[in-house]
Enzyme design. Structure first.
Site, PDB file in Angstrom:
ATOM      1  N   ARG A 127     -10.570  13.351   2.188  1.00  0.00           N
ATOM      2  CA  ARG A 127      -9.631  12.372   1.629  1.00  0.00           C
ATOM      3  C   ARG A 127     -10.333  11.195   0.947  1.00  0.00           C
ATOM      4  O   ARG A 127      -9.763  10.114   0.817  1.00  0.00           O
ATOM      5  CB  ARG A 127      -8.662  11.852   2.690  1.00  0.00           C
ATOM      6  CG  ARG A 127      -7.836  12.966   3.339  1.00  0.00           C
ATOM      7  CD  ARG A 127      -6.610  12.415   4.065  1.00  0.00           C
ATOM      8  NE  ARG A 127      -5.903  13.500   4.728  1.00  0.00           N
ATOM      9  CZ  ARG A 127      -6.071  13.816   6.008  1.00  0.00           C
ATOM     10  NH1 ARG A 127      -6.900  13.126   6.752  1.00  0.00           N
ATOM     11  NH2 ARG A 127      -5.398  14.806   6.547  1.00  0.00           N
ATOM     12  N   LYS A 130     -10.493   8.537 -14.302  1.00  0.00           N
ATOM     13  CA  LYS A 130      -9.672   9.744 -14.444  1.00  0.00           C
ATOM     14  C   LYS A 130     -10.517  10.948 -14.073  1.00  0.00           C
ATOM     15  O   LYS A 130     -11.573  11.186 -14.666  1.00  0.00           O
ATOM     16  CB  LYS A 130      -9.191   9.893 -15.888  1.00  0.00           C
ATOM     17  CG  LYS A 130      -7.942   9.114 -16.210  1.00  0.00           C
ATOM     18  CD  LYS A 130      -7.367   9.618 -17.523  1.00  0.00           C
ATOM     19  CE  LYS A 130      -6.155   8.839 -17.952  1.00  0.00           C
ATOM     20  NZ  LYS A 130      -5.650   9.319 -19.260  1.00  0.00           N
ATOM     21  N   GLU A 147     -14.769  10.190 -29.884  1.00  0.00           N
ATOM     22  CA  GLU A 147     -14.175   9.157 -29.025  1.00  0.00           C
ATOM     23  C   GLU A 147     -14.610   7.761 -29.469  1.00  0.00           C
ATOM     24  O   GLU A 147     -13.862   6.783 -29.342  1.00  0.00           O
ATOM     25  CB  GLU A 147     -14.562   9.380 -27.551  1.00  0.00           C
ATOM     26  CG  GLU A 147     -14.140  10.727 -26.975  1.00  0.00           C
ATOM     27  CD  GLU A 147     -12.644  10.871 -26.696  1.00  0.00           C
ATOM     28  OE1 GLU A 147     -11.865   9.958 -27.026  1.00  0.00           O
ATOM     29  OE2 GLU A 147     -12.254  11.931 -26.149  1.00  0.00           O
ATOM     30  N   LYS A 154     -13.233   0.550 -23.445  1.00  0.00           N
ATOM     31  CA  LYS A 154     -12.637   1.350 -22.371  1.00  0.00           C
ATOM     32  C   LYS A 154     -12.406   0.497 -21.131  1.00  0.00           C
ATOM     33  O   LYS A 154     -11.335   0.567 -20.501  1.00  0.00           O
ATOM     34  CB  LYS A 154     -13.561   2.528 -22.039  1.00  0.00           C
ATOM     35  CG  LYS A 154     -13.065   3.426 -20.921  1.00  0.00           C
ATOM     36  CD  LYS A 154     -12.192   4.555 -21.416  1.00  0.00           C
ATOM     37  CE  LYS A 154     -11.648   5.408 -20.302  1.00  0.00           C
ATOM     38  NZ  LYS A 154     -12.011   6.814 -20.409  1.00  0.00           N
ATOM     39  N   GLU A 168      -2.392   4.117 -16.183  1.00  0.00           N
ATOM     40  CA  GLU A 168      -1.747   4.605 -17.401  1.00  0.00           C
ATOM     41  C   GLU A 168      -0.236   4.430 -17.386  1.00  0.00           C
ATOM     42  O   GLU A 168       0.529   5.368 -17.603  1.00  0.00           O
ATOM     43  CB  GLU A 168      -2.130   6.074 -17.659  1.00  0.00           C
ATOM     44  CG  GLU A 168      -1.852   6.487 -19.102  1.00  0.00           C
ATOM     45  CD  GLU A 168      -2.552   7.779 -19.492  1.00  0.00           C
ATOM     46  OE1 GLU A 168      -3.784   7.830 -19.430  1.00  0.00           O
ATOM     47  OE2 GLU A 168      -1.859   8.727 -19.878  1.00  0.00           O
ATOM     48  N   ARG A 182      -2.999   2.226 -21.445  1.00  0.00           N
ATOM     49  CA  ARG A 182      -4.117   3.157 -21.337  1.00  0.00           C
ATOM     50  C   ARG A 182      -3.858   4.461 -22.097  1.00  0.00           C
ATOM     51  O   ARG A 182      -4.792   5.128 -22.527  1.00  0.00           O
ATOM     52  CB  ARG A 182      -4.419   3.456 -19.861  1.00  0.00           C
ATOM     53  CG  ARG A 182      -5.607   4.369 -19.689  1.00  0.00           C
ATOM     54  CD  ARG A 182      -6.106   4.447 -18.253  1.00  0.00           C
ATOM     55  NE  ARG A 182      -7.246   5.338 -18.189  1.00  0.00           N
ATOM     56  CZ  ARG A 182      -8.040   5.459 -17.145  1.00  0.00           C
ATOM     57  NH1 ARG A 182      -7.816   4.747 -16.060  1.00  0.00           N
ATOM     58  NH2 ARG A 182      -9.063   6.294 -17.161  1.00  0.00           N
ATOM     59  N   ASN A 217      -5.628   8.025 -25.769  1.00  0.00           N
ATOM     60  CA  ASN A 217      -5.440   9.449 -26.025  1.00  0.00           C
ATOM     61  C   ASN A 217      -5.063   9.749 -27.475  1.00  0.00           C
ATOM     62  O   ASN A 217      -4.495  10.799 -27.761  1.00  0.00           O
ATOM     63  CB  ASN A 217      -4.372  10.009 -25.085  1.00  0.00           C
ATOM     64  CG  ASN A 217      -4.907  10.188 -23.679  1.00  0.00           C
ATOM     65  OD1 ASN A 217      -5.946  10.796 -23.491  1.00  0.00           O
ATOM     66  ND2 ASN A 217      -4.205   9.638 -22.711  1.00  0.00           N
ATOM     67  N   HIS A 256      -5.410  13.259 -28.756  1.00  0.00           N
ATOM     68  CA  HIS A 256      -5.672  14.130 -27.614  1.00  0.00           C
ATOM     69  C   HIS A 256      -4.543  15.129 -27.342  1.00  0.00           C
ATOM     70  O   HIS A 256      -4.794  16.196 -26.795  1.00  0.00           O
ATOM     71  CB  HIS A 256      -5.938  13.299 -26.356  1.00  0.00           C
ATOM     72  CG  HIS A 256      -7.316  12.695 -26.320  1.00  0.00           C
ATOM     73  ND1 HIS A 256      -7.784  11.860 -27.316  1.00  0.00           N
ATOM     74  CD2 HIS A 256      -8.329  12.817 -25.419  1.00  0.00           C
ATOM     75  CE1 HIS A 256      -9.019  11.477 -27.007  1.00  0.00           C
ATOM     76  NE2 HIS A 256      -9.374  12.040 -25.870  1.00  0.00           N
ATOM     77  N   HIS A 287      -5.694  18.642 -27.048  1.00  0.00           N
ATOM     78  CA  HIS A 287      -5.536  19.466 -25.845  1.00  0.00           C
ATOM     79  C   HIS A 287      -4.866  20.791 -26.179  1.00  0.00           C
ATOM     80  O   HIS A 287      -5.194  21.831 -25.615  1.00  0.00           O
ATOM     81  CB  HIS A 287      -4.713  18.721 -24.789  1.00  0.00           C
ATOM     82  CG  HIS A 287      -5.481  17.636 -24.095  1.00  0.00           C
ATOM     83  ND1 HIS A 287      -4.907  16.788 -23.180  1.00  0.00           N
ATOM     84  CD2 HIS A 287      -6.772  17.259 -24.167  1.00  0.00           C
ATOM     85  CE1 HIS A 287      -5.806  15.932 -22.741  1.00  0.00           C
ATOM     86  NE2 HIS A 287      -6.948  16.195 -23.325  1.00  0.00           N
ATOM     87  N   HIS A 339     -14.615  19.270 -26.587  1.00  0.00           N
ATOM     88  CA  HIS A 339     -13.466  18.366 -26.484  1.00  0.00           C
ATOM     89  C   HIS A 339     -13.398  17.438 -27.703  1.00  0.00           C
ATOM     90  O   HIS A 339     -12.332  17.270 -28.311  1.00  0.00           O
ATOM     91  CB  HIS A 339     -13.582  17.563 -25.189  1.00  0.00           C
ATOM     92  CG  HIS A 339     -12.533  16.513 -25.013  1.00  0.00           C
ATOM     93  ND1 HIS A 339     -11.187  16.799 -24.952  1.00  0.00           N
ATOM     94  CD2 HIS A 339     -12.629  15.155 -24.902  1.00  0.00           C
ATOM     95  CE1 HIS A 339     -10.500  15.670 -24.799  1.00  0.00           C
ATOM     96  NE2 HIS A 339     -11.351  14.664 -24.772  1.00  0.00           N
TER      97      HIS A 339
END
Lengths: 461, 461
Positions: free
Chosen positions: A218, A240, A282, A324, A334, A338, A342, A345, A349, A362
């Site tokens: 955990r 993330k 990026e 960032k 987010e 935030r 993206n 993206h 994606h 990517h």
């Protein structure tokens, strides 16, 4: 659907002065064409962020507009390239890091950026909790840097024992089966809650190691040592973490912050050209969504970046991390702001998922996605054609794709975009450019016909 | 290794008065033999918790000792059993919940306890975020309660759509393969971040659904509807979620809090006797570690619990949840105090892992583990023999095991205990009883020979 007025386009007009927590230590001078804003009255509290409706995002505090803020800064852009390099030359000293702080209260952490940092064990060791470390890396990076990292972890510190797990390299292995190998190794090694995980590699390793650290017992501590531009400017910062699902990217994961991020720019010496360029997608993104001056610097210095000028690389990494860190500090989970990171993206994606994980890097998919987002923004009448052209030009300088692969169809885009994490109550939201360079919106309020037109323009069927 | 003085044994002498956040609303009267403490000067700040060394735990604030606090309360224990039941009878009204608050700042949430609560849609619906719900349940519970829960979610609320995923029943399916079925269903159903997961079932379902909610899209809301005593008194409260690994229990997971816990005590009507009893092991635990009065109540009322007297069950659940909520509020991430809730669990987990997941119910393994922890505490000279006997007696009343299964060997115990989450820097720490009834310590400072003696006493080889 009609487009609506959206104040967010004003809000992101320039880099804002916030508390100076996300600003680097003074050891690093700003280059000629970037002056930090010090308009402290424009401080943005995270509490000023709000949803105007379910579909669009705005900021409520008083904002300096793009035009008024922009003029003052751009008037300084007059020095020669030689001057830039002279200023860079004063900054990079082996083993001396530039530090960018990510300000998240009791989960704040530093990003160390510089050359030769893996030769400074004290930097790493001060962030190791407990006596046992698990380095998570891949078969490409391990032969290059694993010994160096183990040395940095253990030199002068004989109580530390280091295990490692070496995963297959590539986005297509960013899955649950591969993640289980990290848990297996940690459990078989009898690591306990006082251990530290270290991610050594690119974005895939960082995301997987971070999620493993979040879920093992955990939650245990972890450190990011990114070795690609992509990871150094983006994925290692901000917490993330996660893995892909066969139906979509990063659908399973956690927000989980590292103890520190250590960027040794020397690791880029072994990075293949195509991966180097992938990371610049990026870097370009930060310029487009919130930092016009940085974009202009990139337009002048892309060749220096492509030829791996160490000063240009160090500056691009630092300035990207500052952007960032600032965004993450304002909106860790987010809620809105935030999401603007993206840009490109959602289209990207879809390319990665539809084309097959690992076919493109990517950043390559994000580059093509950025062109598509710009095309849609232009069709909506939100940006000038000149911005579309500058985006096309800078991506071509960086040898990045400016269109999706031929295999992609309109239906493939639509089916993957439907499970994007930014969908809310069934409505797709996108990051689009709006206004002068350096401005964007995160919204679901746009003409769906324009999106169809963009998809058809970039797909053969 | 020598034993050390440990102040923690004093600190847990009785239920402490904290802020009243963890105390139920006044709709529920305390039974005759339990008076709430109102010594507000004894408020415990979570900041007073600290580690004295790497191996043991103490509390630094001023504590009332067991003897001085206990006398006042015990002097009230004089009423007859008939009176108890009369007082209970005034409390349970169908559809009217008792509310226990879990106080965790902006992650606080209510536990609703009562009969007929699934017939009150407004209770559940006020905690649903978004328009889409995924109910996670199993093949045993689904035929009994799935329709009822879907009705409670949707009645008068036609905008809500409910998906479900029905998993195999049992601890042996609490693994990554089964967890992936939840992600598959969520992604195939195109659920987004504004959805709500609902755990309908026992501890296995709650732990898996909670972990899935924590990791799906990096976190969505979830609600616990526990249908076993075990889940109602313990596992659904406090945000511990996770799955098992073949080498140990709950080694992969997250701390992730629900929006609410809804305990409809009517669901216990369909619970098999053996599972009912299994849950009482955790009820007994609260008494032993921190609530001597509750233990004494249990000694008098175990027969009422075993015959499912609804008032006795409702009281045991409420008082257990109060204890759990108080501990979780003080130490959400298990820095120290919360670990005490694991009395008997290190031995118990070894039994579950070594014997095979699902051979015994969790509470059965915990019961045997509690006897072993008490045996070790007695060998160390930390408790009187009378406590050992009372534990043995109450567990037998509850028809729970008081020794591990014959298959368990000393080596099996040792190898599983070595990967327990409470191991720190290689040293096993245990929750042991120390002092008068209702006192415990969480420590690694105990004579290892005594542990060996305990293991040998309970194992044939």
């Amino acid at each position: 659907m009609a487009t609506t007025a959206n104040h967010f386009s004003l809000s992101l007009s320039t880099k804002q002065a916030t508390t100076n927590s996300a600003i680097s230590k003074p050891s690093f001078n700003y280059p000629y064409n970037y002056l930090p804003l010090v308009q402290k009255s424009k401080f943005i509290s995270p509490y000023s962020l709000s949803w105007t409706s379910r579909n669009s995002f705005e900021l409520n505090s008083g904002w300096v507009s793009a035009s008024s803020a922009g003029r003052g800064q751009r008037s300084r852009i007059c020095a020669s390239s030689a001057q830039v390099m002279d200023q860079f030359a004063t900054k990079t000293e082996p083993g001396v890091p530039t530090i960018v702080e990510v300000d998240l209260g009791d989960r704040s952490y530093p990003i160390y950026i510089g050359s030769g940092l893996l030769d400074k064990p004290e930097l790493l060791q001060r962030h190791v909790h407990g006596k046992r470390v698990l380095v998570v890396t891949n078969e490409t990076v391990a032969p290059l840097y694993l010994d160096k990292v183990v040395d940095a972890l253990t030199r002068g510190n004989p109580n530390i024992s280091v295990e490692n797990v070496i995963l297959r390299d590539g986005e297509k292995y960013k899955d649950m089966d591969t993640l289980m190998k990290v848990f297996d190794k940690a459990i078989e090694s009898r690591l306990d809650r006082r251990c530290t995980f270290v991610a050594l590699g690119g974005g895939v390793i960082g995301d997987m190691c971070g999620f493993a650290a979040a879920a093992f017992l955990r939650g245990v501590n972890f450190i990011q040592i990114p070795t690609t531009v992509m990871a150094q400017v983006d994925s290692s910062v901000g917490g993330k973490t996660g893995i892909n699902h066969r139906l979509g990217k990063n659908l399973i994961g956690a927000f989980y912050q590292p103890q520190c991020v250590l960027v040794d720019t020397d690791t880029l010496n072994t990075l293949p050209d195509r991966e180097l360029a992938s990371g610049f997608a990026e870097v370009i993104k930060y310029g487009l969504i919130r930092d016009a001056e940085f974009f202009e610097w990139q337009e002048k210095n892309m060749q220096a970046l492509m030829t791996r000028d160490p000063n240009a690389l160090a500056y691009a990494i630092k300035r990207s991390c500052e952007n960032k860190a600032e965004v993450v500090s304002l909106d860790e989970k987010e809620s809105g702001l935030r999401a603007t990171l993206n840009l490109g993206h959602t289209f990207g994606h879809a390319i990665e998922t539809g084309f097959g994980y690992g076919q493109w890097f990517h950043g390559e998919a994000v580059a093509a996605g950025t062109v598509m987002a710009a095309d849609l923004s232009y069709r909506l009448g939100w940006i000038d054609e000149s911005i579309v052209k500058r985006i096309d030009s800078i991506l071509k300088q960086a040898k990045l794709p400016t269109a999706p692969p031929d295999i992609m169809t309109v239906d493939m885009f639509k089916s993957v975009m439907a499970v994007d994490k930014k969908v809310a109550d069934g409505l797709l939201r996108l990051i689009l450019l709006k206004g002068p360079l350096g401005n964007c919106v995160f919204t679901g309020d746009f003409d769906r016909k324009a999106l169809d037109d963009t998809l058809r323009a970039f797909c053969k069927s």
